[in-house]
Design a protein around this motif. Structure first.
Motif, short mmCIF file in Angstrom:
data_model
loop_
_atom_site.label_atom_id
_atom_site.label_comp_id
_atom_site.label_asym_id
_atom_site.label_seq_id
_atom_site.Cartn_x
_atom_site.Cartn_y
_atom_site.Cartn_z
N MET A 191 -0.21 -0.92 30.38
CA MET A 191 0.68 -2.06 30.59
C MET A 191 2.11 -1.72 30.14
O MET A 191 2.44 -1.86 28.96
N PRO A 192 2.95 -1.28 31.06
CA PRO A 192 4.35 -1.02 30.69
C PRO A 192 5.14 -2.32 30.59
O PRO A 192 4.75 -3.36 31.11
N CYS A 193 6.25 -2.25 29.89
CA CYS A 193 7.24 -3.32 29.89
C CYS A 193 8.54 -2.74 29.35
O CYS A 193 8.52 -1.90 28.44
N LEU A 194 9.66 -3.19 29.90
CA LEU A 194 10.97 -2.68 29.51
C LEU A 194 11.02 -1.16 29.65
O LEU A 194 11.38 -0.43 28.72
N VAL A 195 10.61 -0.71 30.82
CA VAL A 195 10.60 0.71 31.16
C VAL A 195 11.44 0.90 32.42
O VAL A 195 11.34 0.12 33.37
N LYS A 196 12.25 1.94 32.44
CA LYS A 196 13.04 2.24 33.63
C LYS A 196 12.17 2.93 34.67
O LYS A 196 11.75 4.07 34.50
N ARG A 213 17.94 -5.94 26.29
CA ARG A 213 16.51 -5.61 26.37
C ARG A 213 16.10 -4.65 25.25
O ARG A 213 15.00 -4.76 24.72
N LYS A 214 16.97 -3.72 24.92
CA LYS A 214 16.67 -2.81 23.81
C LYS A 214 16.37 -3.58 22.53
O LYS A 214 15.48 -3.22 21.77
N LYS A 220 13.74 -0.22 19.77
CA LYS A 220 15.17 -0.37 20.09
C LYS A 220 15.62 0.64 21.16
O LYS A 220 16.73 1.18 21.10
N ARG A 221 14.79 0.86 22.13
CA ARG A 221 15.17 1.68 23.29
C ARG A 221 14.38 1.23 24.50
O ARG A 221 13.35 0.55 24.38
N ASP A 251 5.25 -0.34 25.68
CA ASP A 251 6.38 -1.27 25.74
C ASP A 251 7.29 -1.19 24.53
O ASP A 251 8.09 -2.10 24.28
N GLY A 252 7.16 -0.12 23.75
CA GLY A 252 8.02 0.03 22.59
C GLY A 252 7.84 -1.05 21.55
O GLY A 252 8.72 -1.27 20.72
N GLY A 253 6.68 -1.71 21.56
CA GLY A 253 6.42 -2.78 20.60
C GLY A 253 6.95 -4.14 21.00
O GLY A 253 6.94 -5.08 20.19
#
Length: 278
Positions: A191-196, A213-214, A220-221, A251-253
């Motif tokens: 499950m990705p999120c906030l991914v380019k 978004r970061k 924080k990225r 999703d970087g948390g």
């Protein structure tokens, strides 16, 4: 100490990727190829498939097969399955990445658009999973990874049928795991999120949007397709042999940061400092 790429044990594994010519799919294909896997590209874009096959073979030396296939067409998926088995001998891994997103408020969403998104994002995953899963069951082993989204757990507003379709993917994967785990077949979602990705890149054209978004992630990225590919390869590999029916957020948390977004006087950290007690 450098870690060998053979750690994932994907060498000579036959790995099928749908939506292969998309940015996410292409990166996943390259990572499988770098691991020594046999890569099978599935997409509806014939010219792009041919170009990607040549690029993979030239840059990685991998064995690559191509199936120009509409994953929403049962006959085409069945034909692709027969062709893959005839050429490669088996199907060890299926990665479903093919997907579309059509924005609209629910009150304005055309039924035809609703059907189109569900057909690609859910029906296509079902057809490939069912058809290639029969091969895996007969073999006594196989691994499936389906690309979902964190927006399958909490709705992405004004995204039409997207969140609904991906919520369906989550449950489909669990059902596959529950019914076919006894035959050596695993099924998980990432499950990705906030991914380019190619689908999300327009969101990041505005620097303010990207910076905003970061701040929503613990890291924080913004994530990359490499982050997605790394997660996919782990779930696909035998290193995840006891992972079945899981949903891995990449999703970087972001999914755990709701509390951090609730304002406090002076800011959350400063408030804690100002009110620190022994």
């Amino acid at each position: 100490m450098m870690m060998s790429e053979s750690w994932l044990k994907l060498t000579n594994q036959v790995c099928v990727v749908t939506g292969a010519t998309g940015g996410m799919g292409e990166k996943i294909c390259f990572e499988f190829a770098k691991q020594g896997a046999v890569v099978v590209l599935i997409d509806i874009k014939a010219a792009a498939l041919a170009a990607l096959k040549q690029k993979l073979e030239t840059e990685t030396g991998a064995t690559v097969y191509v199936e120009n296939c509409d994953v929403t067409d049962p006959a085409a998926v069945e034909a692709a399955s027969r062709s893959i088995v005839a050429e490669a001998g088996r199907i060890d891994v299926l990665v479903n990445t093919a997907g579309i997103l059509k924005f609209a408020p629910l009150e304005d969403l055309k039924y035809e658009t609703w059907q189109q998104v569900l057909k690609v994002n859910l029906d296509g995953y079902f057809l490939t999973a069912q058809t290639f899963g029969k091969v895996m069951k007969a073999q006594g082993h196989g691994s499936m990874v389906h690309i979902s989204t964190v927006a399958s757990l909490a709705p992405e507003t004004y995204s039409g049928a997207y969140s609904t379709s991906k919520a369906g993917v989550n449950m489909l994967s669990k059902q596959i795991a529950a019914e076919w785990g006894q035959y050596g077949v695993r099924s998980n979602v990432l499950m990705p999120c906030l991914v380019k990705t190619p689908m999300s890149m327009p969101f990041y054209a505005d620097p303010e949007v990207e910076n905003g978004r970061k701040k929503l992630t613990a890291n924080k990225r913004i994530g990359t397709v490499q982050d997605i590919a790394d997660g996919v390869l782990f779930l696909a590999s035998d290193r995840a042999s006891y992972v079945n029916g899981a949903a891995l957020p990449v999703d970087g948390g972001f999914n755990m940061m709701m509390g951090d977004q609730i304002p406090k006087p002076g800011g959350r950290k400063q408030y804690a400092i100002d009110h620190e007690t022994d």
